[in-house]
Design an enzyme around this catalytic site. Sequence first.
Site, PDB file in Angstrom:
ATOM      1  N   HIS A 187      26.312  23.867  34.280  1.00 52.72           N
ATOM      2  CA  HIS A 187      26.790  24.891  35.208  1.00 52.72           C
ATOM      3  C   HIS A 187      25.677  25.278  36.195  1.00 52.72           C
ATOM      4  O   HIS A 187      25.902  25.345  37.405  1.00 52.72           O
ATOM      5  CB  HIS A 187      27.267  26.099  34.398  1.00 52.72           C
ATOM      6  CG  HIS A 187      27.687  27.298  35.182  1.00 52.72           C
ATOM      7  ND1 HIS A 187      28.943  27.857  35.090  1.00 52.72           N
ATOM      8  CD2 HIS A 187      27.002  28.071  36.069  1.00 52.72           C
ATOM      9  CE1 HIS A 187      29.008  28.912  35.903  1.00 52.72           C
ATOM     10  NE2 HIS A 187      27.845  29.066  36.511  1.00 52.72           N
ATOM     11  N   GLU A 188      24.467  25.520  35.680  1.00 54.19           N
ATOM     12  CA  GLU A 188      23.367  25.964  36.550  1.00 54.19           C
ATOM     13  C   GLU A 188      22.894  24.845  37.479  1.00 54.19           C
ATOM     14  O   GLU A 188      22.583  25.089  38.645  1.00 54.19           O
ATOM     15  CB  GLU A 188      22.198  26.492  35.712  1.00 54.19           C
ATOM     16  CG  GLU A 188      22.516  27.695  34.835  1.00 54.19           C
ATOM     17  CD  GLU A 188      23.200  28.829  35.570  1.00 54.19           C
ATOM     18  OE1 GLU A 188      22.938  29.019  36.769  1.00 54.19           O
ATOM     19  OE2 GLU A 188      24.021  29.526  34.951  1.00 54.19           O
TER      20      GLU A 188
ATOM     21  N   HIS B 113      24.938  24.580  40.480  1.00 49.75           N
ATOM     22  CA  HIS B 113      24.602  25.547  41.535  1.00 49.75           C
ATOM     23  C   HIS B 113      23.585  24.962  42.517  1.00 49.75           C
ATOM     24  O   HIS B 113      23.627  25.271  43.706  1.00 49.75           O
ATOM     25  CB  HIS B 113      23.989  26.821  40.919  1.00 49.75           C
ATOM     26  CG  HIS B 113      24.989  27.843  40.473  1.00 49.75           C
ATOM     27  ND1 HIS B 113      25.877  28.469  41.342  1.00 49.75           N
ATOM     28  CD2 HIS B 113      25.231  28.382  39.258  1.00 49.75           C
ATOM     29  CE1 HIS B 113      26.613  29.333  40.664  1.00 49.75           C
ATOM     30  NE2 HIS B 113      26.254  29.300  39.392  1.00 49.75           N
TER      31      HIS B 113
ATOM     32  N   CYS C  93      30.553  33.380  35.839  1.00 53.27           N
ATOM     33  CA  CYS C  93      29.443  33.173  36.759  1.00 53.27           C
ATOM     34  C   CYS C  93      29.158  34.493  37.469  1.00 53.27           C
ATOM     35  O   CYS C  93      30.095  35.161  37.906  1.00 53.27           O
ATOM     36  CB  CYS C  93      29.825  32.098  37.775  1.00 53.27           C
ATOM     37  SG  CYS C  93      28.537  31.755  38.982  1.00 53.27           S
ATOM     38  N   LEU C  94      27.880  34.864  37.572  1.00 51.06           N
ATOM     39  CA  LEU C  94      27.537  36.128  38.233  1.00 51.06           C
ATOM     40  C   LEU C  94      27.958  36.127  39.706  1.00 51.06           C
ATOM     41  O   LEU C  94      28.142  37.193  40.278  1.00 51.06           O
ATOM     42  CB  LEU C  94      26.034  36.387  38.116  1.00 51.06           C
ATOM     43  CG  LEU C  94      25.499  36.566  36.687  1.00 51.06           C
ATOM     44  CD1 LEU C  94      23.982  36.715  36.714  1.00 51.06           C
ATOM     45  CD2 LEU C  94      26.144  37.765  36.006  1.00 51.06           C
TER      46      LEU C  94
ATOM     47  N   GLY D 241      22.524  32.450  32.483  1.00 54.41           N
ATOM     48  CA  GLY D 241      21.835  31.506  33.346  1.00 54.41           C
ATOM     49  C   GLY D 241      21.857  32.008  34.771  1.00 54.41           C
ATOM     50  O   GLY D 241      22.716  32.819  35.132  1.00 54.41           O
TER      51      GLY D 241
HETATM   52 NI    NI Z   1      27.042  30.479  37.821  1.00 56.24          NI
END
Ligand code: NI
Length: 167
Positions: free
Chosen positions: A136-137, A140, A94-95, A46
Amino acid sequence: MALRPVLVIPDQRLRQVAKPVKTIDNSVQSLIDDMFETMHHEEGCGLAAPQIGVGLRVIVMDTSQDIENGLVLALINPVIVDKSKDNQVFKEGCLSVPDQSAQVKRSREIIVEYLDREGKKQTLVASDFTATCLQHEIDHLNGKLYIDYLSPLKRNIIINRVNQNYS
Ligand code: NI
């Protein structure tokens, strides 16, 4: 299409609340294309626009690794309109918090309303890993990261590791 650099903590742009998309035009569609390309390149499941420094409420997701419930889609202005009381725990990464992971408890099932790439209103019922990924997304878009759910001790360990590796 273009790869976009992914912001890493403690970049404060990750902490800002993203603005709703007003008009779905070519620039939003090419943002979505770039986000898919960047997410696949980084091997994420994501990506939210604030992670590439764009303060708009746009996310992309690819949970096709989950054969039964997985989805590949872009969501514009997503809103969680209902969530189950029962929870599930998944190990999340998470990236923007590279090479780290931790267990996070979230709702097992959610209902999300959003606009698709063509601007059509859609309603999605998501469960299991896809529900966790979506929560999660969407976090953000509100400047929230999964590490915010951890104990201060665990959170600080992760922040310090990222600082050491990426400063
Ligand atoms: Ni993330």
